[in-house]
Design a protein around this motif. Structure first.
Motif, short mmCIF file in Angstrom:
data_model
loop_
_atom_site.label_atom_id
_atom_site.label_comp_id
_atom_site.label_asym_id
_atom_site.label_seq_id
_atom_site.Cartn_x
_atom_site.Cartn_y
_atom_site.Cartn_z
N LEU A 270 45.00 29.75 45.72
CA LEU A 270 45.45 30.55 46.92
C LEU A 270 46.65 31.52 46.34
CD1 LEU A 270 45.95 27.86 49.46
CD2 LEU A 270 44.45 29.83 49.51
N ASP A 271 47.25 31.07 45.26
CA ASP A 271 48.20 31.95 44.65
C ASP A 271 47.90 32.68 43.41
OD1 ASP A 271 50.00 31.14 46.53
OD2 ASP A 271 50.36 29.29 45.39
N ASP A 272 46.48 32.67 42.99
CA ASP A 272 46.11 33.20 41.76
C ASP A 272 44.85 34.20 41.98
OD1 ASP A 272 46.15 33.80 39.15
OD2 ASP A 272 44.90 32.06 38.73
N ALA A 273 44.76 34.78 43.21
CA ALA A 273 43.56 35.49 43.55
C ALA A 273 43.64 36.76 42.71
CB ALA A 273 43.75 35.91 44.70
N PRO A 274 42.29 37.22 42.15
CA PRO A 274 41.02 36.55 42.73
C PRO A 274 40.82 35.47 42.06
CG PRO A 274 40.69 38.39 41.02
CD PRO A 274 42.15 38.46 41.28
N GLY A 275 40.40 34.29 42.77
CA GLY A 275 40.16 32.97 42.43
C GLY A 275 38.77 32.63 42.46
N ILE A 276 38.07 32.04 41.68
CA ILE A 276 36.86 31.39 41.62
C ILE A 276 36.70 30.00 41.35
CG2 ILE A 276 34.35 31.72 41.09
CD1 ILE A 276 34.85 34.53 40.56
N ALA A 277 36.33 29.29 42.14
CA ALA A 277 36.13 27.83 41.74
C ALA A 277 34.70 27.15 41.83
CB ALA A 277 37.06 26.89 42.54
N ARG B 237 41.64 40.22 46.11
CA ARG B 237 42.57 39.48 47.03
C ARG B 237 41.37 38.43 47.55
NH1 ARG B 237 44.33 42.84 51.57
NH2 ARG B 237 45.92 41.15 51.76
N CYS B 238 40.22 38.25 47.44
CA CYS B 238 39.36 37.18 47.71
C CYS B 238 39.46 36.24 46.90
CB CYS B 238 37.91 37.83 47.95
SG CYS B 238 37.74 39.31 48.95
N VAL B 239 38.96 35.13 47.49
CA VAL B 239 38.89 33.67 46.90
C VAL B 239 37.35 33.14 47.11
CG1 VAL B 239 39.48 31.10 46.86
CG2 VAL B 239 41.18 32.92 46.80
N VAL B 240 36.83 32.64 46.02
CA VAL B 240 35.40 32.17 46.24
C VAL B 240 35.29 30.77 45.76
CG1 VAL B 240 32.95 32.42 45.38
CG2 VAL B 240 34.38 34.47 45.61
N VAL B 241 34.68 30.06 46.42
CA VAL B 241 34.28 28.59 46.19
C VAL B 241 33.19 28.22 46.19
CG1 VAL B 241 34.89 26.07 46.68
CG2 VAL B 241 36.93 27.83 47.20
N VAL B 242 32.51 27.72 45.01
CA VAL B 242 31.13 27.56 44.99
C VAL B 242 30.80 26.09 44.59
CG1 VAL B 242 28.78 27.97 43.72
CG2 VAL B 242 30.78 29.64 43.83
N THR B 243 29.79 25.57 45.59
CA THR B 243 29.58 24.04 45.51
C THR B 243 28.42 24.09 44.73
OG1 THR B 243 28.43 23.54 47.49
CG2 THR B 243 30.75 23.34 47.64
N SER B 244 28.08 23.04 43.68
CA SER B 244 26.70 22.83 43.23
C SER B 244 26.51 21.69 42.38
CB SER B 244 26.41 23.81 42.06
OG SER B 244 25.19 23.84 41.52
N GLY C 171 28.04 29.55 33.52
CA GLY C 171 28.44 30.68 33.14
C GLY C 171 29.43 31.50 33.94
N LEU C 172 29.60 30.92 35.14
CA LEU C 172 30.85 31.27 36.01
C LEU C 172 32.27 30.90 35.37
CD1 LEU C 172 29.78 30.67 39.64
CD2 LEU C 172 29.74 33.01 38.27
N VAL C 173 32.31 29.73 34.47
CA VAL C 173 33.34 29.39 33.97
C VAL C 173 33.76 30.23 32.76
CG1 VAL C 173 34.46 27.40 32.98
CG2 VAL C 173 33.04 27.02 34.79
N ALA C 174 32.65 30.63 32.10
CA ALA C 174 32.78 31.15 30.88
C ALA C 174 32.96 32.67 30.86
CB ALA C 174 31.53 30.96 29.88
N VAL C 175 32.35 33.43 31.96
CA VAL C 175 32.43 34.58 32.08
C VAL C 175 33.28 35.25 33.15
CG1 VAL C 175 30.94 36.89 32.31
CG2 VAL C 175 29.92 34.95 31.13
N GLU C 176 33.05 34.71 33.95
CA GLU C 176 34.01 34.90 35.44
C GLU C 176 35.27 34.17 35.56
OE1 GLU C 176 30.42 37.25 36.20
OE2 GLU C 176 30.77 34.86 35.85
N GLY C 177 35.60 33.37 34.50
CA GLY C 177 36.77 32.58 34.46
C GLY C 177 37.03 31.55 35.80
N ALA C 178 35.98 31.01 36.21
CA ALA C 178 36.02 30.18 37.33
C ALA C 178 36.88 28.70 36.80
CB ALA C 178 34.64 29.97 37.91
#
Length: 924
Positions: free
Chosen positions: A292-299, A405-412, A418-425
């Motif tokens: 929430l405090d580190d947008a854009p954020g991806i998890a 300003r958006c936040v994305v949360v992915v479940t899998s 690849g998201l962790v390495a490239v997009e910094g998720a």
């Protein structure tokens, strides 16, 4: 002197077609004399070197004696224009006429005055006066590579900068909407300015500055939808030509259009409800809070099936929803759904665009362009995007917003490295519940007192569930449904089933499989049979009538079975009357039904397909009542019918609700070897998928249908199917693929009826027209028209004659085009084909405008807008009103034009989220 008078009457136009006049009469000159005069006129009154003249006239292929050749040309030019029109200077020659005799000089003089203007209205007036000297590309009809390569770009750049400045001045003061009373200078005509900018972006499509001004001018003129469409045109142009996206200035204007759009609805809130009995997971929730405090954020929240990924994320998302004032988006990507394919990213993007309230008229067909629009919409918004049950990185990447300003949360179940390495998720890994968390979950569902009354049994229950949240939920619900039974009895039942399944399960699966087996065997006969048969259903959701057909039971018995499954937490109600099942449970149901006799499962599959075919058939009849379709016979035994929708909107609503299931049924029919249901279901979906812009899905189901039809050997339907595939490819701009699809279809149609061959020829004509081969298109359409007349197919005849009129118009044969369009209109009226008749009326109005008949064109186009309203076709209505407004302007009725433009903007503000462009059959 007489010669001097003649020189003063000389006029040279360089800024467009090269024109020379004396005393107002055109002066014919040879090619080289035109070039000589052009290079001298560029620097009127100043000496031009012989080197410069030679380079302009001959380039590198110069005569042996260049100086003598120039002298000969100058002598001939003097003979034509007057003896003292060209003055000899040391080292060269000069055009010795008043500077204002050359349009370039007049342009530059007025442009300089505009730079010095003190008032904005005067600056704008002078800029328009200067630009009025331009009539096209400089040096048209001048054969000089040097002038065209060197001087034309320089002059064009000056003019384009002037155009951009004029647009900026026009936009700089909103108060300029009225005439300036101090100078009597009329305010900028924004529609005229927009038309000029539109023409220029066609000539200079890679100049973003022109596009930016065009968007801004269209918006100021009240044509926001056109402004947004211009951005999409720019996006596609840059992508196709340069492989890039619009720059920051264009993106900023686009974001402003979207943010200030009065048609935007309230923020979307798509999250499913949270689990009221949720407990624990403190560390994963804290990790998500850090986003929430580190947008854009991806998890990426990953873990095995049944571990509670979705439940945990939904719990956090609802808790954090107030931090996202612009909305929450949610989609189940069905990455591991056992009986259906994962959701295509482009379908998810389209779902999000609809939820964000983007009218369909603004949504491009191209998947990449849709993704770009989605990212532009979210660029400056604070939105939470939950992508549930993703299979891989490729499914996720197109759904990542472009803003900061958006936040994305992915479940899998996959770690999505690849998201962790490239997009910094950030990675949030879920494991089994801790003992204390597991106890809290069970206590929340059973009651702390009951658990405390039998601590030993409670401990054993927890051990048997293995810390798997899904197992805890099912066990708790089963035990809660037997309040008078001791927990020890529940434990004994579980132990028996656990011992039977332990030898078949890996440790990771054992708790789930044990609990599933125990819960399943506790079901009544109807519920147990329905649960097994649900392993045949492709999902993603089901209804009571669908379950009744699958199980060959009454709706009352199906409803009772569903209620029992829901009480046992084996089904979840998504919305009133719509249910779904966890993927692990679907896997388990699949295992169970695989053991049933093949004849039973085969019959159940056929009943299920029959049920959904009938539902899709009814929806198609409501959505597209004029389409030709096969009639269905009596409802087979065991199949439960549904209430047929009434009207276009009801048909569309049914497709919206059941569309994903219908598509899944096409795939299921293909996978289970049911070709008849494969092509029939796919056929019913065509109009809906076309209307909703789901063209990739239309292609997929079309190819499945074609495979099925080839298996069945049904040539007429193969031909029709290939035509639909062709139109889908056309809509995606894949012209070469469209031609490769339709060209071999004609030989197939040779053994079919005349009208089948005629439709193929008509579709071929549509492709040829898009390829720019209009003469060939007209030839094919004319052949089709003859066949339709021979077969007596009045609908085909009318639609084809309409296409003939279109092609004749493109060829400039306006009288013939008008006659063809009017014949088509009469035929379509007789055939009661009101939809295509409306578009033919539009064509007539366009031809009348081209013929210089603005009053007749306005009358025709007004009737066309009335057609669209009476047919309930809001799609295209705003565009039609814009065209009518332009016709009123041309007819000298500015007040009616202004009123019509306001009507167009009102229509845009109320356009529904998903609509259709005109059907492929309108020109086929």
């Amino acid at each position: 002197m007489p010669g001097t008078e003649r020189t003063r009457a000389l006029s040279v136009r360089l800024l467009g077609p090269f024109v020379v006049t004396i005393d107002g009469a055109p002066l014919p000159l040879s090619s080289r004399l035109r070039t000589l005069l052009a290079v001298l006129a560029l620097d009127v009154g100043h000496a031009v070197s012989t080197e410069r003249i030679a380079a302009a006239v001959w380039g590198t292929d110069r005569p042996a004696d260049t100086r003598k050749a120039i002298q000969v040309l100058v002598t001939r030019l003097r003979a034509a224009t007057g003896a003292d029109a060209v003055r000899t200077t040391p080292g060269g020659y000069a055009l010795d006429v008043p500077p204002e005799a050359v349009d370039l000089h007049r342009f530059e003089t007025v442009l300089a005055r505009s730079n010095a203007a003190q008032e904005r209205t005067e600056e704008y007036r002078l800029l328009r006066e200067a630009l009025g000297h331009w009539r096209g590309l400089p040096f048209e009809a001048v054969d000089s590579d040097v002038l065209i390569a060197d001087d034309r770009p320089r002059l064009l750049e000056t003019a384009l900068q002037a155009v951009e400045r004029a647009a900026d001045v026009a936009l700089s003061d909103p108060g300029q909407a009225a005439t300036d009373t101090t100078t009597s200078t009329p305010a900028p005509d924004l529609d005229e300015l927009a038309a000029g900018l539109r023409e220029l972006v066609g000539l200079h499509p890679l100049r973003e500055g022109l596009w930016v001004r065009l968007m801004a001018v269209l918006d100021r003129a009240g044509r926001r939808t056109d402004a947004l469409a211009a951005y999409q045109d720019l996006y596609r142009t840059l992508r196709d030509e340069l492989g890039t996206q619009p720059g920051e200035e264009a993106q900023a204007v686009h974001r402003g259009l979207l943010a200030d759009d009065p048609a935007q609805p309230s923020p979307p809130r798509m999250l499913p409800p949270p689990d009221a009995a949720f407990r624990g997971r403190a560390e994963p929730l804290a990790a998500l809070d850090a986003l929430l405090d580190d947008a854009p954020g991806i998890a990426v929240v990953d873990g095995p099936g049944g571990i509670g990924k979705t439940t945990t994320v939904l719990q956090w998302a609802h808790r954090a929803a107030d931090r996202f004032p612009d909305g929450t988006l949610f989609v189940n990507l069905r990455g591991y759904f056992p009986t259906n394919t994962p959701l295509a990213p482009e379908v998810a993007v389209r779902t999000f665009l609809d939820a964000l309230g983007i009218p369909a008229g603004r949504i491009p067909d191209d998947a990449d362009a849709q993704t770009a629009l989605y990212r532009s919409v979210l660029a400056d918004r604070r939105v939470l995007v939950v992508l549930d049950n993703a299979r891989d990185v490729e499914q996720v990447r197109p759904l990542l917003p472009g803003g900061r300003r958006c936040v994305v949360v992915v479940t899998s179940r996959n770690r999505l490295g690849g998201l962790v390495a490239v997009e910094g998720a950030a990675r949030v890994a879920l494991g089994t519940l801790t003992p204390s968390e597991a106890e809290d979950v069970l206590a929340a569902r059973l009651g702390a007192a009951r658990l405390a009354a039998e601590p030993a049994a409670g401990d054993e229950l927890l051990a048997l569930c293995g810390g798997l949240p899904l197992a805890h939920v099912i066990v708790a619900e089963r035990a809660a449904g037997r309040p008078g039974s001791p927990l020890a009895a529940v434990v004994r039942e579980l132990h028996r089933h656990d011992s039977r399944i332990a030898a078949l399960s890996a440790d990771a699966d054992r708790p789930a499989r044990s609990v599933f087996s125990w819960s399943y065997r506790a079901l009544g006969d109807d519920a147990a049979r329905v649960f097994r048969l649900l392993g045949l259903h492709p999902g993603p959701h089901l209804t009571v009538p669908g379950v009744a057909s699958l199980g060959a039971v009454t709706e009352q018995r199906a409803r009772a079975a569903i209620a029992e499954l829901e009480r046992a937490s084996l089904l979840i109600e998504l919305a009133p009357g719509r249910f779904t099942m966890h993927e692990l449970l679907m896997d388990y149901a699949n295992e169970l039904v695989a053991a049933d006799p093949p004849q039973d499962t085969g019959a159940a599959t056929v009943r299920m397909l029959e049920h959904y075919l009938r539902a899709a058939h009814q929806a198609e009849e409501a959505l597209a009542p004029t389409e030709d379709r096969h009639r269905l016979g009596a409802v087979p035994d065991g199949v439960v019918g549904t209430i047929a929708p009434t009207g276009h909107d009801a048909g569309l609503a049914l497709f919206d609700d059941e569309g994903p299931v219908f598509v899944g049924m096409v795939r299921r029919a293909a996978a289970t070897g049911n070709p008849e249901y494969t092509w029939r279901l796919a056929r019913c979906l065509r109009a809906f998928l076309w209307a909703r812009g789901q063209i990739p899905t239309l292609l997929e189901t079309g190819h499945l249908a074609l495979d099925a039809l080839e298996t069945l050997g049904d040539l007429p339907e193969q031909v029709a199917c290939r035509r639909w595939i062709t139109h889908a490819l056309l809509r995606l701009g894949r012209l070469d693929d469209a031609w490769r699809t339709i060209e071999p279809t004609l030989p197939l149609a040779e053994s079919c009826a005349d009208d089948a061959r005629a439709w193929v020829l008509n579709t071929m004509a549509a492709v040829l027209a898009e390829l720019g081969r209009t003469d060939e298109a007209l030839d094919r359409a004319t052949q089709a028209l003859d066949l339709f007349r021979r077969s007596g197919d009045r609908v085909g005849e009318g639609r084809t004659e309409s296409a003939v009129g279109l092609y004749l118009r493109r060829l400039g044969r306006l009288d013939d085009a008008l006659a063809a369009a009017q014949r088509a209109f009469d035929t379509l009226t007789e055939a009661d084909d009101l939809w295509i008749r409306a578009y033919t009326r539009e064509l007539i109005g366009d031809i009348q405008r081209d013929r210089g008949e603005p009053g007749a064109s306005a009358d025709t186009l007004r009737a066309y807008t009335e057609d669209l309203r009476s047919l309930g076709r809001e799609t295209g209505l705003a565009e039609a009103l814009d065209k009518l407004a332009a016709a009123y302007d041309a007819a000298g009725e500015p007040h009616r034009a202004a009123t019509t433009r306001r009507d167009a903007e009102a229509v845009r503000s109320g356009v529904p989220a998903a609509t259709s462009s005109r059907p492929p059959s309108s020109t086929a």
